[in-house]
Design a protein around this motif. Structure first.
Motif, mmCIF file in Angstrom:
data_model
loop_
_atom_site.group_PDB
_atom_site.id
_atom_site.type_symbol
_atom_site.label_atom_id
_atom_site.label_comp_id
_atom_site.label_asym_id
_atom_site.label_seq_id
_atom_site.Cartn_x
_atom_site.Cartn_y
_atom_site.Cartn_z
ATOM 1 N N ASP A 50 0.852 -1.188 0.000
ATOM 2 C CA ASP A 50 0.000 0.000 0.000
ATOM 3 C C ASP A 50 0.882 1.230 0.000
ATOM 4 O O ASP A 50 1.606 1.477 0.953
ATOM 5 C CB ASP A 50 -0.893 -0.018 1.245
ATOM 6 C CG ASP A 50 -1.831 1.172 1.310
ATOM 7 O OD1 ASP A 50 -1.842 1.981 0.354
ATOM 8 O OD2 ASP A 50 -2.537 1.289 2.315
ATOM 9 N N GLU A 51 0.848 1.984 -1.066
ATOM 10 C CA GLU A 51 1.682 3.173 -1.152
ATOM 11 C C GLU A 51 0.900 4.440 -0.820
ATOM 12 O O GLU A 51 1.240 5.525 -1.253
ATOM 13 C CB GLU A 51 2.343 3.269 -2.526
ATOM 14 C CG GLU A 51 1.497 2.797 -3.628
ATOM 15 C CD GLU A 51 2.246 2.686 -4.951
ATOM 16 O OE1 GLU A 51 1.606 3.038 -5.935
ATOM 17 O OE2 GLU A 51 3.400 2.284 -5.003
ATOM 18 N N THR A 52 -0.141 4.285 -0.019
ATOM 19 C CA THR A 52 -0.897 5.440 0.432
ATOM 20 C C THR A 52 -0.005 6.297 1.311
ATOM 21 O O THR A 52 0.765 5.792 2.109
ATOM 22 C CB THR A 52 -2.131 4.991 1.244
ATOM 23 O OG1 THR A 52 -2.944 4.189 0.395
ATOM 24 C CG2 THR A 52 -2.919 6.166 1.743
ATOM 25 N N GLY A 53 -0.103 7.582 1.165
ATOM 26 C CA GLY A 53 0.706 8.495 1.962
ATOM 27 C C GLY A 53 -0.132 9.646 2.463
ATOM 28 O O GLY A 53 -1.334 9.723 2.211
ATOM 29 N N PHE A 54 0.522 10.531 3.175
ATOM 30 C CA PHE A 54 -0.133 11.714 3.708
ATOM 31 C C PHE A 54 0.350 12.907 2.897
ATOM 32 O O PHE A 54 1.538 13.203 2.892
ATOM 33 C CB PHE A 54 0.237 11.907 5.182
ATOM 34 C CG PHE A 54 -0.114 10.721 6.030
ATOM 35 C CD1 PHE A 54 -1.400 10.529 6.487
ATOM 36 C CD2 PHE A 54 0.848 9.781 6.350
ATOM 37 C CE1 PHE A 54 -1.728 9.432 7.250
ATOM 38 C CE2 PHE A 54 0.536 8.675 7.118
ATOM 39 C CZ PHE A 54 -0.760 8.502 7.569
ATOM 40 N N GLN A 67 7.428 12.570 -3.878
ATOM 41 C CA GLN A 67 7.459 11.137 -4.119
ATOM 42 C C GLN A 67 6.081 10.677 -4.539
ATOM 43 O O GLN A 67 5.092 11.370 -4.313
ATOM 44 C CB GLN A 67 7.913 10.394 -2.864
ATOM 45 C CG GLN A 67 7.105 10.726 -1.633
ATOM 46 C CD GLN A 67 7.763 10.219 -0.368
ATOM 47 O OE1 GLN A 67 8.367 9.162 -0.366
ATOM 48 N NE2 GLN A 67 7.657 10.964 0.715
ATOM 49 N N TYR A 68 6.022 9.510 -5.171
ATOM 50 C CA TYR A 68 4.722 8.982 -5.581
ATOM 51 C C TYR A 68 3.931 8.588 -4.346
ATOM 52 O O TYR A 68 4.458 7.960 -3.427
ATOM 53 C CB TYR A 68 4.871 7.762 -6.497
ATOM 54 C CG TYR A 68 3.509 7.232 -6.888
ATOM 55 C CD1 TYR A 68 2.818 7.813 -7.943
ATOM 56 C CD2 TYR A 68 2.905 6.224 -6.169
ATOM 57 C CE1 TYR A 68 1.547 7.375 -8.279
ATOM 58 C CE2 TYR A 68 1.640 5.771 -6.491
ATOM 59 C CZ TYR A 68 0.961 6.355 -7.550
ATOM 60 O OH TYR A 68 -0.298 5.924 -7.875
ATOM 61 N N THR A 69 2.677 8.952 -4.331
ATOM 62 C CA THR A 69 1.787 8.524 -3.257
ATOM 63 C C THR A 69 0.444 8.111 -3.843
ATOM 64 O O THR A 69 -0.084 8.782 -4.738
ATOM 65 C CB THR A 69 1.596 9.619 -2.187
ATOM 66 O OG1 THR A 69 0.616 9.185 -1.247
ATOM 67 C CG2 THR A 69 1.137 10.926 -2.778
ATOM 68 N N GLY A 70 -0.075 7.006 -3.368
ATOM 69 C CA GLY A 70 -1.366 6.523 -3.842
ATOM 70 C C GLY A 70 -2.505 7.458 -3.487
ATOM 71 O O GLY A 70 -3.535 7.472 -4.155
ATOM 72 N N SER A 71 -2.338 8.259 -2.441
ATOM 73 C CA SER A 71 -3.394 9.194 -2.046
ATOM 74 C C SER A 71 -3.687 10.197 -3.155
ATOM 75 O O SER A 71 -4.829 10.561 -3.385
ATOM 76 C CB SER A 71 -2.991 9.971 -0.783
ATOM 77 O OG SER A 71 -2.820 9.095 0.291
ATOM 78 N N ALA A 72 -2.622 10.660 -3.830
ATOM 79 C CA ALA A 72 -2.788 11.635 -4.908
ATOM 80 C C ALA A 72 -2.816 10.953 -6.270
ATOM 81 O O ALA A 72 -3.302 11.531 -7.243
ATOM 82 C CB ALA A 72 -1.652 12.652 -4.867
ATOM 83 N N ASP A 79 4.294 12.231 2.690
ATOM 84 C CA ASP A 79 4.993 11.418 3.682
ATOM 85 C C ASP A 79 4.439 10.008 3.515
ATOM 86 O O ASP A 79 3.286 9.760 3.845
ATOM 87 C CB ASP A 79 4.716 11.975 5.075
ATOM 88 C CG ASP A 79 5.402 11.185 6.165
ATOM 89 O OD1 ASP A 79 6.158 10.247 5.859
ATOM 90 O OD2 ASP A 79 5.182 11.512 7.345
ATOM 91 N N VAL A 80 5.230 9.106 2.954
ATOM 92 C CA VAL A 80 4.798 7.728 2.744
ATOM 93 C C VAL A 80 5.459 6.886 3.820
ATOM 94 O O VAL A 80 6.669 6.853 3.926
ATOM 95 C CB VAL A 80 5.187 7.223 1.338
ATOM 96 C CG1 VAL A 80 4.774 5.777 1.161
ATOM 97 C CG2 VAL A 80 4.549 8.091 0.273
ATOM 98 N N ARG A 81 4.666 6.226 4.623
ATOM 99 C CA ARG A 81 5.196 5.426 5.727
ATOM 100 C C ARG A 81 4.836 3.970 5.542
ATOM 101 O O ARG A 81 3.777 3.636 5.069
ATOM 102 C CB ARG A 81 4.636 5.913 7.055
ATOM 103 C CG ARG A 81 5.040 7.328 7.321
ATOM 104 C CD ARG A 81 4.518 7.779 8.632
ATOM 105 N NE ARG A 81 4.871 9.189 8.800
ATOM 106 C CZ ARG A 81 4.980 9.759 9.956
ATOM 107 N NH1 ARG A 81 4.766 9.070 11.053
ATOM 108 N NH2 ARG A 81 5.284 11.020 10.039
ATOM 109 N N CYS A 82 5.738 3.118 5.970
ATOM 110 C CA CYS A 82 5.494 1.680 5.918
ATOM 111 C C CYS A 82 4.773 1.253 7.189
ATOM 112 O O CYS A 82 5.171 1.644 8.276
ATOM 113 C CB CYS A 82 6.808 0.918 5.796
ATOM 114 S SG CYS A 82 7.699 1.278 4.299
ATOM 115 N N PRO A 83 3.749 0.447 7.054
ATOM 116 C CA PRO A 83 3.076 -0.055 8.260
ATOM 117 C C PRO A 83 3.955 -1.049 8.984
ATOM 118 O O PRO A 83 4.831 -1.653 8.385
ATOM 119 C CB PRO A 83 1.826 -0.714 7.706
ATOM 120 C CG PRO A 83 2.189 -1.109 6.310
ATOM 121 C CD PRO A 83 3.170 -0.057 5.826
ATOM 122 N N SER A 84 3.725 -1.225 10.265
ATOM 123 C CA SER A 84 4.470 -2.206 11.035
ATOM 124 C C SER A 84 4.043 -3.609 10.625
ATOM 125 O O SER A 84 2.876 -3.844 10.336
ATOM 126 C CB SER A 84 4.194 -2.017 12.535
ATOM 127 O OG SER A 84 4.613 -0.748 12.936
#
Length: 87
Positions: A50-54, A67-72, A79-84
């Motif tokens: 999931d490349e969703t970001g803020f 950076q590429y973000t799925g949100s946009a 800010d793209v963060r990796c889930p735990s």
């Protein structure tokens, strides 16, 4: 927040480790791969990326860059963060 979750009083120890430590990218990749195989592998497993970001307006927050973000659905300040990983 992660430092406190790990039991540290503040972020300084982890920041020093991450900022000044020397990392072998191949060795770290192997450690993460082994962890995933040992704890999360199953015959019917599915890997979801999931490349969703803020989306962010500025660049002053940690991790913000173009950076590429799925949100946009495009490259933007985000800010793209990796889930735990959890089992």
């Amino acid at each position: 927040m992660r430092a406190e979750a790990a039991g540290d009083a503040g972020p300084w120890r982890q920041q020093a480790l991450l900022g000044r430590g020397r990392w072998d990218a191949d060795a770290l990749r192997d450690v993460v791969r082994d962890y995933v195989v040992d704890h999360l592998a199953a015959d019917d497993a599915v890997l979801v990326i999931d490349e969703t970001g803020f989306l962010k307006q500025g660049r002053k927050s940690c991790g913000v860059s173009r950076q590429y973000t799925g949100s946009a659905g495009k490259t933007a300040n985000s800010d793209v963060r990796c889930p735990s990983l959890s089992a």
